[in-house]
Design a protein around this motif. Structure first.
Motif, PDB file in Angstrom:
ATOM      1  N   LYS A 229       0.830  -1.249   0.165  1.00 31.39           N
ATOM      2  CA  LYS A 229       0.188  -0.126   0.044  1.00 31.39           C
ATOM      3  C   LYS A 229       0.915   1.173  -0.056  1.00 31.39           C
ATOM      4  O   LYS A 229       0.697   1.734  -1.023  1.00 31.39           O
ATOM      5  N   GLU A 230       1.718   1.522   0.834  1.00 33.70           N
ATOM      6  CA  GLU A 230       2.335   2.635   1.274  1.00 33.70           C
ATOM      7  C   GLU A 230       3.472   2.747   2.190  1.00 33.70           C
ATOM      8  O   GLU A 230       3.514   1.870   3.049  1.00 33.70           O
ATOM      9  N   LYS A 257       3.890   4.927  -2.913  1.00 35.55           N
ATOM     10  CA  LYS A 257       2.580   4.471  -2.959  1.00 35.55           C
ATOM     11  C   LYS A 257       2.486   3.107  -4.189  1.00 35.55           C
ATOM     12  O   LYS A 257       3.319   3.506  -5.145  1.00 35.55           O
TER      13      LYS A 257
END
Length: 558
Positions: A229-230, A257
């Motif tokens: 995800k990040e 990201k």
């Protein structure tokens, strides 16, 4: 490392590569967005990647994206200064590029004083020793194999987690490291520029989960990391520019990201609106966008085209496709024009007929198969007839991304014309190389690519085709064709002992041809890598060693 969309890397093995690398023309060709004057301070750089890093654990990463990201987090013993016209090897954690003795079988490095971890404690020789040792643990797999090959006792050492140390790494004091090798390695100090030769503090090592807990001695440190995800990096307040000859700390944050479609990323950054102005991608422009973006004059100042010292190829599993006539038929049948179209056409690279790309020392011009890149179906069908006209079904492993789906369809269509049914096996991109490199997972055909650390044949052929490594490294096998030819293995050993550069290069060119005679791989393209950034991203350097846009001097234009 590393391969066209998640591209793999290797390290050099030769005693001559220092001379070769520093004397070679640096790969370049794009507009380095460095600007003039002092870089601005502050702001957030957003990195948009279609998938998470395979690893950023420095002892496990073997991809260019993961290694490039690690440069912001960890320091290596030596490193590359790429601010000049050619890459220059410098000391990073070490004060210089090391001192060889006893015929380059012993290497000594002295660490800089005052390099700090993110908690303010000092980085020591013992931290580097521990970092290198942990790579030997079966739990820390996936990284380069050369520490275990070169360090005395490395073939039987199983890492530090059972309380044992490797005696061939000595730390006579807090700032001194001495490595004892089982063979002369005159360019060992170039190997130590890879992330595997970085420090890890024992107290903060979380073993197999260190990917999300990497402890920083670089300019940035992990604030948060949610896999797939990040990942958010913030300034490491204990990093000092005075101790770091390679990196700068111009940004407040780096926000990576993951998970957006690559084509959507390309279009977002191309539009240059809002947050896209301060964004960059580390993964190459999608095949569907590459042709148009490569020729767009409005993108010229923020388009990075970096010729890679590497090859895009399809491996043929010699253990599963045993008949050489069938393998040769595949060589003739593959339509490289449709394959290259899947990857973005001519902007992606030139058609390949060898495993050593032009510009790599040892490259030899030859073509054993079709003179037409579209293939030769007549010859392919004749070879299948000689093989008894079998109608085999073969698996083809590719990443689960649109570019690879188009590539796989091109191969499937071409091979169907000679009676071979191809079942496409898409593999999650995040885990692609850890999956195909594991000998438990067998495929008939496997897409791969390979990038050398610098342009020398020794950084390609021994790693990809020394069949003895299949058994030795069952979870990190880079020999995707499972070629285990005694002639090839013996020649690898013979070339490794040559001291004459011209003789070595000629021998590597002949070895390349021998491998192609075995029809172990189908060379597809000699690669370019193209990425794009937003208009407010400055300080990007063409990293010709990594074939990546380097972010070590990146800043946001104010």
């Amino acid at each position: 490392m590393t391969r066209s969309t998640r591209r793999s890397r290797t390290v050099a093995l030769t005693a001559t590569a220092v001379v070769i690398a520093l004397g070679a023309t640096a790969c370049g060709g794009s507009s380095s967005n460095t600007g003039s004057g002092s870089p601005s301070k502050g702001g957030t750089l957003t990195i948009l990647d279609d998938a998470d890093f395979n690893h950023i654990d420095p002892q496990r990463t073997y991809t260019t994206e993961g290694s490039s990201m690690d440069y912001e987090l960890v320091r290596t013993l030596t490193g590359w200064d790429e601010t000049g016209s050619q890459p220059k090897l410098v000391g990073d954690l070490a004060t210089d590029t090391g001192t060889p003795t006893k015929g380059a079988t012993v290497w000594t490095f002295h660490l800089r004083h005052g390099v700090k971890w993110q908690d303010g404690s000092e980085v020591t020789a013992q931290d580097v020793k521990y970092g290198v040792e942990r790579a030997f643990s079966p739990d820390i797999n996936g990284g380069p194999p050369y520490a275990s090959q070169w360090l005395v006792g490395g073939d039987s050492y199983k890492g530090p987690y059972q309380g044992k140390q490797l005696a061939s790494i000595q730390t006579p004091d807090k700032y001194t490291l001495v490595f004892h090798l089982n063979q002369p390695v005159a360019d060992f100090n170039e190997t130590t520029a890879m992330t595997g030769w970085s420090a890890v503090p024992k107290a903060h090592d979380t073993g197999a989960t260190y990917d999300t807990h990497v402890w920083s001695d670089g300019p940035y440190m992990i604030k948060s990391y949610t896999k797939n995800k990040e990942m958010v990096l913030v300034r490491n307040k204990n990093w000092s520019q005075a101790t770091d000859p390679i990196r700068q700390q111009n940004l407040d944050e780096i926000d990576a990201k993951f998970g957006q479609d690559q084509a959507a990323i390309d279009q977002q950054i191309k539009s240059d609106g809002g947050s896209a102005q301060t964004a960059i991608t580390q993964t190459p422009i999608a095949g569907s966008d590459l042709t148009t973006m490569a020729g767009d004059p409005s993108l010229k100042s923020r388009y990075y085209k970096i010729p890679a010292p590497g090859i895009n190829y399809m491996a043929i599993n010699m253990n599963r496709v045993k008949d050489i006539k069938v393998r040769e038929a595949i060589e003739y049948a593959v339509d490289k024009t449709t394959v290259r179209g899947a990857f973005g056409g001519s902007a992606y690279g030139n058609y390949a007929t060898t495993m050593l790309a032009p510009g790599i020392d040892g490259h030899k011009d030859f073509n054993l198969y079709s003179s037409n890149p579209a293939g030769d179906l007549t010859k392919a069908k004749a070879l299948m007839k000689q093989a008894g006209n079998p109608k085999p079904t073969m698996s083809l492993a590719v990443e689960n991304i649109p570019t690879h789906e188009h590539f796989a369809d091109a191969v499937k269509t071409a091979l169907a014309k000679i009676g071979i049914t191809v079942n496409i096996t898409p593999i999650d991109k995040n885990n692609y190389f850890s999956t195909v490199d594991n000998v438990k997972n067998q495929y008939d055909l496997t897409w791969g690519d390979w990038i050398a650390d610098w342009p020398n044949a020794s950084t390609v052929l021994p790693t990809l085709f020394d069949g003895r490594q299949i058994k030795k490294l069952p979870q990190s096998n880079n020999d995707l064709s499972y070629l285990n030819d005694p002639k090839v293995n013996a020649q690898i050993d013979k070339i490794g002992k040559m001291t004459d550069i011209k003789q070595r290069n000629a021998a590597y060119g002949d070895l390349d041809e021998q491998i192609l005679k075995d029809a172990a791989v189908v060379p597809l393209m000699y690669m370019n890598f193209s990425e794009v950034s937003g208009s407010k991203v400055g300080g990007v350097i063409d990293d010709s060693i990594m074939a990546e846009p380097s972010l070590v001097h990146a800043y946001i234009k104010q």
